[in-house]
Design an enzyme around this catalytic site. Structure first.
Site, mmCIF file in Angstrom:
data_model
loop_
_atom_site.group_PDB
_atom_site.id
_atom_site.type_symbol
_atom_site.label_atom_id
_atom_site.label_comp_id
_atom_site.label_asym_id
_atom_site.label_seq_id
_atom_site.Cartn_x
_atom_site.Cartn_y
_atom_site.Cartn_z
ATOM 1 N N GLU A 1 30.225 -68.472 41.185
ATOM 2 C CA GLU A 1 29.444 -69.589 41.712
ATOM 3 C C GLU A 1 30.213 -70.337 42.796
ATOM 4 O O GLU A 1 29.652 -70.715 43.834
ATOM 5 C CB GLU A 1 29.073 -70.561 40.583
ATOM 6 C CG GLU A 1 28.215 -69.948 39.491
ATOM 7 C CD GLU A 1 29.029 -69.399 38.334
ATOM 8 O OE1 GLU A 1 28.584 -69.553 37.183
ATOM 9 O OE2 GLU A 1 30.111 -68.815 38.580
ATOM 10 N N GLY B 1 43.660 -37.049 20.059
ATOM 11 C CA GLY B 1 42.988 -35.817 19.691
ATOM 12 C C GLY B 1 41.970 -35.962 18.578
ATOM 13 O O GLY B 1 41.510 -37.048 18.211
ATOM 14 N N CYS C 1 32.078 -74.535 36.374
ATOM 15 C CA CYS C 1 31.170 -74.177 37.456
ATOM 16 C C CYS C 1 29.960 -75.113 37.489
ATOM 17 O O CYS C 1 29.334 -75.284 38.548
ATOM 18 C CB CYS C 1 30.712 -72.734 37.305
ATOM 19 S SG CYS C 1 32.021 -71.537 37.655
ATOM 20 N N ALA D 1 39.121 -26.600 21.713
ATOM 21 C CA ALA D 1 40.322 -25.845 22.091
ATOM 22 C C ALA D 1 40.191 -24.437 21.537
ATOM 23 O O ALA D 1 39.330 -24.155 20.696
ATOM 24 C CB ALA D 1 41.581 -26.509 21.546
#
Length: 372
Positions: free
Chosen positions: A46, A283, A78, A156
């Site tokens: 802002e 893993g 703000c 794998a």
């Protein structure tokens, strides 16, 4: 508001633990100022948009992707800046779940004679800051589990070869993801076998915190993950580790179940350290423990156009054979897209009390998984 969302996106990877926020100032039909939050401690969206608008902000409408803050943090509220600029109207996409701000902007701005509206493109804005919202509401980082497998679900070969299952485009996508999360995590087995650096290999990219989980801490001091730019942590049990570089931070976790590490405790500690997001890259045993403990918030699964077959090659998710379909793990809000030649599936886990999902026993250490 869509322009404001585009502005907010420019801060991805750099704002955490703060949310990504964009702002657009419109006077009549003319955009007179735009801005986004770039880094913690820097000007909020802002403020940057109001500075660009200058005097033209008076009587204008401010579109903001998140409810304006109303508290003093590293920067002033703000709401004060909007009041000083004498805007006529503020439209926020979604409320801020932070208790220091939530719901306060409306009362403060309306008391100053500024019309306040909320809810425009709220779903898009909530998705933009899913990590931040999750962290504020739970105190935990939002956990993304990323895995890659062949079309028949093998991560794998039976000898452990996994580089590379996916193509170059998918690997580039992962580097882009690393640049947007606060931390990445791998297990000790993956570190020993693949020796990943766990960095985002993009010019000028944010580098995430790297977390390695190893109960024994028995890891080579020469691993690339220790040498890459940025911070690194080792999560371990009470066993003293081998001689690792001094800059590696050690986080000792309590035991879980029959001797494993309590990963939920580690996530709580990360959350307390203002880590809003974590991507787990493997893993398989680490992924299984995260899933079985219900710690995964999003799955990102790459399927490569390749078949391995056989019986001994590990699958990404195995475990005891279910008798019924409802014993599996469902996915909601599923999205699909191709990345190069690979298929990416993204979804949110739907946990069931009957779920029996865990990693394939063929490649588990003696005694199986540590944490139920």
């Amino acid at each position: 508001m869509r322009l404001a969302l585009d502005e907010a996106e420019k801060g991805r990877g750099w704002t955490h633990p703060n949310p990504m926020v964009g702002a657009v100032i419109v006077r009549g039909t003319e955009v007179v100022g735009v801005g986004y939050h770039a880094r913690p401690g820097g000007p909020h969206a802002e403020v940057r948009a109001l500075e660009e608008a200058g005097d033209a902000a008076e009587g204008a409408t401010a579109y903001v992707t998140l409810e304006p803050c109303n508290h003093h943090g590293r920067t002033p509220p703000c709401t004060d800046a909007l009041i000083r600029a004498r805007v006529r109207r503020v439209v926020a996409a979604v409320g801020d779940p932070n208790p220091r701000t939530n719901g306060q902007a409306r009362a403060v701005l309306e008391s100053a004679g500024i019309r306040y509206e909320e809810g425009l493109l709220d779903r898009e804005a909530s998705t933009l800051n899913a990590d931040f919202f999750h962290w504020v509401r739970t105190g935990l980082p939002r956990v993304i589990l990323k895995m890659a497998a062949t079309m028949d679900g093998r991560i794998a070969t039976h000898l452990g070869e996994s580089r590379w299952i996916t193509g170059a485009e998918a690997r580039a996508e992962v580097h882009a993801w690393r640049a947007t999360v606060a931390a990445v995590m791998v297990g000790g087995g993956t570190l020993r076998v693949d020796d990943p650096s766990l960095d985002a290999r993009l010019e000028g990219a944010h580098q995430p915190l790297r977390v390695v989980v190893s109960q024994s801490g028995n890891l080579p001091a020469s691993c690339r993950a220790w040498r890459a730019e940025g911070q690194v942590e080792l999560w371990r049990g009470s066993t003293p580790p081998r001689d690792l570089p001094e800059h590696v931070h050690h986080r000792i976790l309590p035991p879980c179940g029959n001797g494993g590490l309590d990963l939920a405790d580690g996530l709580r500690q990360l959350g307390q350290a203002s880590c809003v997001s974590l991507m787990v890259e493997g893993g398989g045993e680490l992924a299984a423990q995260m899933l079985r403990q219900g710690l995964v918030d999003e799955l990102r699964l790459f399927l490569a156009p390749r078949l391995l077959g056989g019986h001994a090659s590990p699958s990404w998710f195995g475990g005891p054979d279910p008798d019924r379909l409802d014993q599996g793990l469902g996915l909601a809000e599923v999205r699909y897209r191709t990345v190069g030649e690979d298929l990416l599936v993204i979804g949110r886990p739907v946990w069931s009390p009957a779920a029996s999902l865990r990693y394939d026993g063929a490649v588990l250490p003696p005694g199986g998984l540590s944490c139920p």
